[in-house]
Design an enzyme around this catalytic site. Structure first.
Site, PDB file in Angstrom:
ATOM      1  N   HIS A 113       2.211 -13.477  12.125  1.00 54.35           N
ATOM      2  CA  HIS A 113       2.630 -13.324  10.767  1.00 54.35           C
ATOM      3  C   HIS A 113       2.047 -13.990   9.984  1.00 54.35           C
ATOM      4  CE1 HIS A 113       6.406 -11.103   8.812  1.00 54.35           C
ATOM      5  NE2 HIS A 113       5.499 -11.792   7.948  1.00 54.35           N
ATOM      6  N   GLU A 158       1.662  -6.585   9.205  1.00 54.20           N
ATOM      7  CA  GLU A 158       0.899  -6.020   7.884  1.00 54.20           C
ATOM      8  C   GLU A 158      -0.402  -6.632   7.960  1.00 54.20           C
ATOM      9  OE1 GLU A 158       3.479  -7.239   4.775  1.00 54.20           O
ATOM     10  OE2 GLU A 158       5.277  -5.816   5.203  1.00 54.20           O
ATOM     11  N   TYR A 283       9.000  -1.251   1.537  1.00 58.46           N
ATOM     12  CA  TYR A 283       9.837  -1.697   0.406  1.00 58.46           C
ATOM     13  C   TYR A 283      10.020  -0.773  -0.562  1.00 58.46           C
ATOM     14  CZ  TYR A 283      10.070  -5.958   3.179  1.00 58.46           C
ATOM     15  OH  TYR A 283      10.448  -7.022   3.819  1.00 58.46           O
ATOM     16  N   GLU A 342      10.763  -3.933   8.972  1.00 57.25           N
ATOM     17  CA  GLU A 342      11.326  -4.649   7.910  1.00 57.25           C
ATOM     18  C   GLU A 342      11.694  -3.614   6.913  1.00 57.25           C
ATOM     19  OE1 GLU A 342       8.701  -7.579   5.909  1.00 57.25           O
ATOM     20  OE2 GLU A 342       8.161  -8.253   8.061  1.00 57.25           O
TER      21      GLU A 342
HETATM   22  C1  BGC Z   1       6.466  -9.506   4.839  1.00 56.38           C
HETATM   23  C2  BGC Z   1       7.539 -10.631   4.868  1.00 56.38           C
HETATM   24  C3  BGC Z   1       7.935 -10.897   3.341  1.00 56.38           C
HETATM   25  C4  BGC Z   1       8.344  -9.626   2.682  1.00 56.38           C
HETATM   26  C5  BGC Z   1       8.886  -9.569   1.385  1.00 56.38           C
HETATM   27  C6  BGC Z   1       6.593  -8.291   4.093  1.00 56.38           C
HETATM   28  O1  BGC Z   1       5.415  -7.914   3.445  1.00 56.38           O
HETATM   29  O2  BGC Z   1       6.140  -9.240   6.271  1.00 56.38           O
HETATM   30  O3  BGC Z   1       6.739 -11.776   5.215  1.00 56.38           O
HETATM   31  O4  BGC Z   1       8.663 -11.869   3.030  1.00 56.38           O
HETATM   32  O5  BGC Z   1       7.568  -8.537   2.846  1.00 56.38           O
HETATM   33  O6  BGC Z   1       7.733  -9.907   0.414  1.00 56.38           O
END
Ligand code: BGC
Length: 433
Positions: A113, A158, A283, A342
């Site tokens: 990571h 990622e 996200y 995530e």
């Molecule tokens: C990552 C995390 C990061 C999160 C929020 C992802 O891209 O794996 O390490 O904290 O997004 O930005």
């Protein structure tokens, strides 16, 4: 059993950067360079998880999750990124793993990571093909010690973000600004993944995955120039890292006037070795228009008309359904079971006068996204797990401690932990049949 978990990453939570023989990583170097990180923050102490891990495992147990995704810091295991294994570094993950297993929390370990040993960066980092071999050697050392107790292994987190922010734009470590010349960092990470899969399999790893950050790409309009730009962006963000793994071929990069260099015979066979699952981090969606100037063949036009997170990222729960169904439609039988490794949001959460943290916006975010994931499952996508980013407020890379993603509030610098309202909400959501 569906896996409900939380996710973290070593550099973002551990601290203890010089303890028990850990070597420096590129993030130690980068965060100590003036002007790189908001407010001059570093991960030197972070959440001090290296010392407070028992408390953090107890928090997970109280939350009722049945899995935990954490990452292993390569520079704890091999301080120079190669050669002799630092057993004291591995001892930490050994203890953590035992504590999780004892509480019926399935450990899911990510091997990379982003905290590359600095010594390897000095030799070119992921631009150097040899780093892929070093990564496989490291994966083997970790699996030798832990594959008997860790059932889920994620090779890389990622690789897109690491390549783009670390090597193309320079806002993350190692801070290089190579734009399209960063592409070898994509191939070498993926080659490292393929070589590591072989080592993990040889050591009996039960499930092997890679985690890609994906975004549903929406063209700004039906105009052919916008459609072409959206396709170019989708190629870079999604297909560049999914196609070689799932289909054994790189997508056509001609929109970028380039090709993937440095691919040798046999590389793609390694990279496309069958996996037991794919980790997807989601996200927000992306809206893309035709380029406004010379340079890259797209323009990020921004998704508007939605609430935004602390980061300013649009909150679009159905984007997760759209993404998962889109992946299934694109890859069909080549798509292995999906784990949402995530999903979460940053919010400016602070305790109120009574000491509680009322993060209503996060509850709404998680509720909407979990529902969206369930809709994707109802549409036939084989989703096996969902991990909230993140258990704790932590070191949010270039943003330092200014963006809080945790279900648990962390007071910096005392490290005091306070479960937020979302923590209590999630416990009930998980318990629901
Ligand atoms: C990552 C995390 C990061 C999160 C929020 C992802 O891209 O794996 O390490 O904290 O997004 O930005």
């Amino acid at each position: 059993m569906f896996l409900w978990g939380t996710a973290t990453a070593s550099y973002q939570i551990e601290g203890a950067v010089a303890e028990d023989g850990r070597g420096p990583s590129i993030w130690d170097t980068f965060s100590h360079e003036p002007g790189r990180i908001r407010d001059g923050d570093t991960g030197d102490v972070a959440c001090d998880h290296y010392h407070r891990w028992r408390e953090d495992v107890a928090l997970m147990s109280g939350l009722g999750v049945n899995s935990y995704r954490f990452s292993i810091a390569w520079p704890r295991v091999q301080p120079d990124g190669r050669g002799a294994v630092n057993q004291a570094g591995l001892d930490f993950y050994d203890r953590l793993t035992d504590a999780l297993v004892e509480r019926d929390i399935v450990p899911a370990a990510t091997l990379f990571h982003w905290d590359l040993p600095q010594r390897l960066e000095d030799e070119g980092g992921w631009l150097n093909r040899d780093t892929a071999h070093r990564f496989a050697e490291y994966a083997a050392a970790v699996a030798d010690r832990l594959a008997d107790r860790i059932p889920i292994w994620i090779t890389l987190n990622e690789p897109f973000v690491h390549m783009v922010y670390g090597y193309a734009l320079g806002t993350h470590a190692p801070g290089r600004t190579l734009v399209l010349d960063a592409l070898p960092a994509a191939h070498h990470q993926l080659l490292g993944h393929g070589l590591a899969v072989r080592e993990l399999r040889a050591r009996g790893a039960e499930k092997v995955l890679i985690t890609n950050n994906c975004t549903p790409v929406r063209p700004a309009s039906g105009d052919p120039a916008d459609l072409a730009a959206a396709d170019a962006y989708d190629t870079l963000h999604n297909r560049l890292f999914n196609d070689p793994v799932l289909l054994g071929a790189y997508p056509d990069l001609s929109a970028y006037g380039t090709d993937m260099d440095g691919v040798r015979d046999g590389d793609l066979e390694l990279i496309s070795a069958p996996l037991d699952g794919i980790g997807i981090n989601y996200y927000n969606p992306t809206r893309i228009a035709a380029p406004v100037d010379e340079g890259l063949p797209f323009h990020d036009a921004g998704v508007t008309g939605h609430p935004v997170t602390g980061f300013g990222w649009p909150v679009v729960p159905d984007g997760l359904r759209e993404l998962l169904v889109g992946l299934r439609d694109r890859y069909g039988d080549a798509l292995p079971p999906v784990y949402v490794t995530e999903n979460g949001c940053s919010q400016p959460d602070e305790p109120g006068p009574d000491g509680t943290v009322d993060d209503r916006a996060r509850i709404e975010f998680l509720d909407g996204h979990i529902e969206a994931m369930q809709r994707a499952r109802a549409e036939g996508v084989d989703v096996r797990g969902y991990y909230v980013w993140s258990l704790l407020d932590n070191f949010e890379w270039a943003e330092g401690y200014s963006q809080r993603f945790g279900l648990v509030h962390v007071d910096f610098p005392t490290g005091a932990r306070t479960p937020k309202a979302s923590y209590h909400w999630l416990r009930e959501r998980i318990a629901r049949p």
